[in-house]
Design an enzyme around this catalytic site. Structure first.
Site, mmCIF file in Angstrom:
data_model
loop_
_atom_site.group_PDB
_atom_site.id
_atom_site.type_symbol
_atom_site.label_atom_id
_atom_site.label_comp_id
_atom_site.label_asym_id
_atom_site.label_seq_id
_atom_site.Cartn_x
_atom_site.Cartn_y
_atom_site.Cartn_z
ATOM 1 N N GLU A 134 0.822 -1.210 0.000
ATOM 2 C CA GLU A 134 0.000 0.000 0.000
ATOM 3 C C GLU A 134 0.862 1.269 0.000
ATOM 4 O O GLU A 134 0.355 2.360 -0.238
ATOM 5 C CB GLU A 134 -0.972 -0.002 1.176
ATOM 6 N N TYR A 156 -4.175 4.468 5.962
ATOM 7 C CA TYR A 156 -3.381 3.267 6.284
ATOM 8 C C TYR A 156 -2.019 3.337 5.588
ATOM 9 O O TYR A 156 -0.967 3.186 6.207
ATOM 10 C CB TYR A 156 -4.151 2.018 5.840
#
Ligand code: NAP
Ligand code: GDD
Length: 347
Positions: A134, A156
């Site tokens: 990510e 996140y």
């Protein structure tokens, strides 16, 4: 020297597999367990009892990586030689609902661990950080490797990017042995039920048993590079055994869509799925029963994913001698069969 591991997030998917690996290798294992209103040690309790019967050290401590005092207490109690940090608010979509909490745990939590390590861990203690694909988010290239630019696109991912850099900074500034494992999605029958793979297998097993009608999903054309968690654990350990601390991309190098995952899993569960409609109106019908078993719910849509997250793990192969073995088909089969058994057992 006695090998003493401290695992944060020990109750999670990865924590449970790493615990088993390290006990097999003869380590003393210590874990940080977050207090919850319900018993949450389901993934590790059997292992703990077996380890105790064998007389192996396997200790759990209540603590939280947002609580510096708990980290200091635990570090000075167990004096780890290796620390594996898995503790995180690990759900990307939920990080938009809880951005400040996610940042405190996934970013500041790592800083707290590194600081506690400087003061309380034994000389030469090594540190593993659970980093993520990510970080790349909307990176301009596919596949991504250790030199690809970062462009996270969720709270996140941004928090994990801070963690990545602070680990690198402590390595460079203080000379500690600290590694970032930049891992792509890894799954198993122990995966949490709100990640897409497990949501699919768990829901299909429940539908099969007549305990649920429909599986509702977001973007089923999203692609991921999915590997088997147990194999990814081995390479984390290898990173800390290597003399040179470094950062590594860990991935299969292959992507599949959520749709492919559903099709394979539903065939194993005994459904014969056909798609009808488009966009939010698309539905998956089981030809055998005529029932709609998959629907689209925009609630589960994510912001547009421009880049395909697919990892190039050739550095890990070259330096650590690691490569994944389990195929996508084997992974889906393993997860689907485990959930059919689980639901069948009535547990
Ligand atoms: P997981 O199953 O969600 O486990 C996360 C663990 O962290 C849980 O045991 C959770 O405790 C614990 N935790 C959460 N907040 C905490 C806090 N404030 N203090 C202490 N513990 C806390 O995640 P996973 O799949 O095992 O992933 C492990 C790590 O790798 C995570 O950091 C994740 O972000 C990262 N990662 C995962 C993947 C993947 O595909 N699985 C890929 C890349 C990176 P409870 O059990 O009490 O909830
Ligand atoms: N969770 C979920 N639920 N995802 C869905 C759904 C749904 O109903 N429908 C479609 N998806 C799509 C998401 O849009 C995403 O593209 C893909 O399925 C995978 O979603 P998740 O399984 O939630 O995983 P993730 O990729 O967002 O995050 C996981 O992998 C990261 C590594 O790349 C987590 O384990 C992260 O902690 C980890 O860092």
């Amino acid at each position: 020297m006695r090998k003493i591991a401290l695992i944060t997030g020990i109750n999670g998917q990865d924590g449970s597999y790493l615990t088993e690996l390290l006990l097999e290798k003869g380590y003393d294992v210590h874990g940080i367990d977050r207090r919850s209103s319900q018993f949450n040690r389901g993934r590790i309790e059997d292992t703990r009892q077996e380890a105790q019967k064998r007389g192996q050290v396997f200790e759990l401590y209540y603590g939280d990586i947002s609580d510096f005092s708990s980290i200091c207490r635990i570090f000075s109690n167990c004096k780890p030689t290796e620390i594996y940090n898995f503790a995180s608010q690990s759900h990307v979509a939920i990080s938009f609902e809880e951005p400040a909490h996610t940042t405190d745990v996934n970013a500041n939590g790592v800083l707290r661990l590194l600081e506690a390590m400087r003061y309380f861990a034994v000389e030469g203690c090594r540190f593993y950080q659970a980093s993520t694909s990510e970080l790349f988010g909307n990176a301009p290239e596919t596949p991504q490797n250790e030199n690809s630019p970062f462009h996270p696109r969720s709270p996140y991912g941004v928090a994990k990017l801070y963690a990545y850099w602070i680990v690198k900074n402590y390595r460079e500034h203080y000379g500690i042995h600290a590694c970032n494992g930049i891992l792509y999605n890894h799954e198993s029958p122990r995966r949490g039920e709100n990640f897409v793979t497990r949501k699919i297998t768990y829901s299909l097993a429940r539908i099969k048993a007549g305990r649920q009608d429909v599986l509702k999903l977001g973007n089923i054309d999203a692609q991921r590079d999915w590997g088997f968690a147990k194999e990814y654990i081995e390479v984390m350990w290898k990173m800390l055994q290597n003399e040179q601390a470094d950062d590594y991309v860990i991935a299969t190098g292959e992507t599949h869509t959520v749709r492919e995952f559903i099709e394979k899993a539903s065939a194993i569960a005994g459904f014969d799925i056909e798609w009808e409609g488009k966009g939010v109106e698309e539905k998956g019908r089981d030809k055998k029963s005529g029932n709609i078993i998959v629907e689209i719910d925009p609630k589960f849509y994510r912001p547009e994913e421009k880049t395909i997250l697919c990892g190039d793990a050739s550095k890990a192969k070259r330096v650590l001698g690691w490569k994944p073995k389990t195929t996508f088909g084997q992974l889906v089969e393993m997860m689907m069969k485990a959930d059919l058994e689980l639901i069948d057992s009535g547990k």
